[in-house]
Every structure is written in C-alpha cells, then in structure tokens.
Design an enzyme around this catalytic site. Structure first.
Site, PDB file in Angstrom:
ATOM      1  N   HIS A 110      -9.497 -29.558 -20.811  1.00  0.00           N
ATOM      2  CA  HIS A 110      -9.222 -28.893 -19.540  1.00  0.00           C
ATOM      3  C   HIS A 110     -10.045 -27.615 -19.411  1.00  0.00           C
ATOM      4  O   HIS A 110     -10.290 -26.909 -20.389  1.00  0.00           O
ATOM      5  CB  HIS A 110      -7.722 -28.615 -19.420  1.00  0.00           C
ATOM      6  CG  HIS A 110      -6.909 -29.858 -19.517  1.00  0.00           C
ATOM      7  ND1 HIS A 110      -6.168 -30.181 -20.650  1.00  0.00           N
ATOM      8  CD2 HIS A 110      -6.752 -30.892 -18.657  1.00  0.00           C
ATOM      9  CE1 HIS A 110      -5.579 -31.350 -20.460  1.00  0.00           C
ATOM     10  NE2 HIS A 110      -5.925 -31.811 -19.258  1.00  0.00           N
ATOM     11  N   ASP A 124      -8.735 -26.136 -24.012  1.00  0.00           N
ATOM     12  CA  ASP A 124      -8.199 -26.927 -25.130  1.00  0.00           C
ATOM     13  C   ASP A 124      -9.152 -28.028 -25.571  1.00  0.00           C
ATOM     14  O   ASP A 124      -8.772 -28.918 -26.322  1.00  0.00           O
ATOM     15  CB  ASP A 124      -6.852 -27.535 -24.748  1.00  0.00           C
ATOM     16  CG  ASP A 124      -6.924 -28.330 -23.446  1.00  0.00           C
ATOM     17  OD1 ASP A 124      -8.050 -28.703 -23.034  1.00  0.00           O
ATOM     18  OD2 ASP A 124      -5.878 -28.569 -22.831  1.00  0.00           O
ATOM     19  N   SER A 144      -6.962 -36.681 -12.114  1.00  0.00           N
ATOM     20  CA  SER A 144      -5.992 -36.534 -13.205  1.00  0.00           C
ATOM     21  C   SER A 144      -5.711 -35.063 -13.484  1.00  0.00           C
ATOM     22  O   SER A 144      -5.695 -34.246 -12.577  1.00  0.00           O
ATOM     23  CB  SER A 144      -6.507 -37.256 -14.456  1.00  0.00           C
ATOM     24  OG  SER A 144      -7.765 -36.735 -14.852  1.00  0.00           O
TER      25      SER A 144
END
Length: 209
Positions: A143, A140, A14
């Site tokens: 990530h 964040d 992802s």
C-alpha cells in the site's frame, strides 16, 4: 445526490483504491484539486481481485456507459518484497507476491488496454523511476505512502491533461461551480470591493500542473 450535478470520477479497485483517501493518498489529492469541479467517488474494496470485482460490476456501475464516459486503467504497481515479509506476512502469511509477478500482471493490463484503445498508466514503471522507490513509496510493501500517492496522482493528471477528450477532464480546464461574481463575495484590501475567490487554489498547485 446533493446540489447541482457534477462530473464524477469513480475510483474502482481493491485496497490501493480503498485507502487512497487517507494519509495524503492519491484519491484525496484528486478530491482536493477537483473541489467545486467534480465529485471523486470512492469504490475501493480491500482484498479484492479482478474476478471478485466482476461479480459486482453491474451494481457499482448500474447505468450503461455513455459516450462521454472515459476510462483510465492503472496497472499493478511494484512491491517491496522485503517490507512485505516484515509487515503483512506476519499477519497474513506468505502472500505469494513478487515484484516480477507484478510486472507480468502490469504488462498484461497495458496490452489489453492498447488493444481496446483505453488509456492506461504503467504504475509498475512509474514508481520505480525514483531511485529510492523501495524506501519511500510504500507503507507496508504494497500500500502506497504519501510519496507513492503523489506519483500516482501526477500520472493520472498527466493523462487527463494530454488526452484528446471533449470536454476536457483536466482540473484546470473545468468550470468552477458557482463561480459567478456576487455582492456577497468577501471584500478586498479596501474593505469595500467584493473579491471573487472562486478560482483561487489553496494548495501548492504548481506541483500538479
């Protein structure tokens, strides 16, 4: 395909995979170390989960896996819940993720890999080995920052170095493409003698041993 065929490392997942080539990400670290040795192929899709990935698995990997194909699974990394609330949640709302749920998902992945005798990396634990992981490993809350990516790269390289695979896929063990001597190599200090620089490393490679 351009040029001679090389071994391929396909990074499939992802957004943590999709973003791995940016900002000193772990994908770019691998691409740098494996220059002239293997192609690092990026197949990351932001927002995807395992069910979505299964829908296109045959398109991403259209050929049957050969006996030389090797698999490494990366478990779910931890998250910084407070950082998520102050960054991503403002745009995406409550993502419903907790670090505890990531642990459960990580352990499930590792258990399946043990049952199937597949190499797996416990990212949930690896990142948290740093005392300051909450502050330095994320951009964040989800990530990975460059510091978080370094941990991922080191864990992958550890598996590649220690795995009893033939041939070895560890970067220092692999042949360098077009590494034969040539009269057209750059000259050395005497400005006359050709010097083969094919196997020189142009980064602080000691940290990736």
């Amino acid at each position: 395909m351009v040029g001679p065929a090389r071994p391929e490392f396909v990074l499939f997942g992802s957004s943590i995979v999709q973003l791995s080539f940016g900002d000193e990400g772990w994908g770019s670290i691998l691409a740098n170390l494996y220059a002239r040795k293997a192609d690092i192929v990026l197949r990351g899709y932001s927002g995807w989960n395992s069910r979505r990935a299964l829908e296109v698995l045959d398109k991403v990997f259209p050929k049957s896996l050969s006996k030389k194909t090797r698999l490494i699974f990366l478990s779910s990394p931890p998250i910084n819940e407070e950082q998520i609330r102050s960054t991503l949640s403002k745009q995406l709302g409550d993502l419903g993720r907790t670090n505890e749920s990531c642990r459960i998902y990580s352990e499930a992945c590792l258990e399946v890999c043990r049952e199937m005798n597949i190499e797996a990396i416990d990212l949930w634990s690896a990142l948290q080995e740093r005392n300051d992981w909450l502050n330095v490993c994320f951009k964040d809350g989800i990530h990975l920052s460059s510091e978080g990516s370094k941990i991922v790269a080191k864990e992958i390289l550890k598996v590649l170095r220690e795995a009893d695979w033939e041939p070895s896929l560890y970067w220092k063990s692999m042949a360098t493409e077009f590494s034969e001597d040539s009269p057209y190599d750059p000259t050395g200090a005497d400005a006359k003698t050709p010097t083969n620089v094919s196997n020189w490393t142009f980064q602080e490679s000691f940290q990736w041993d």
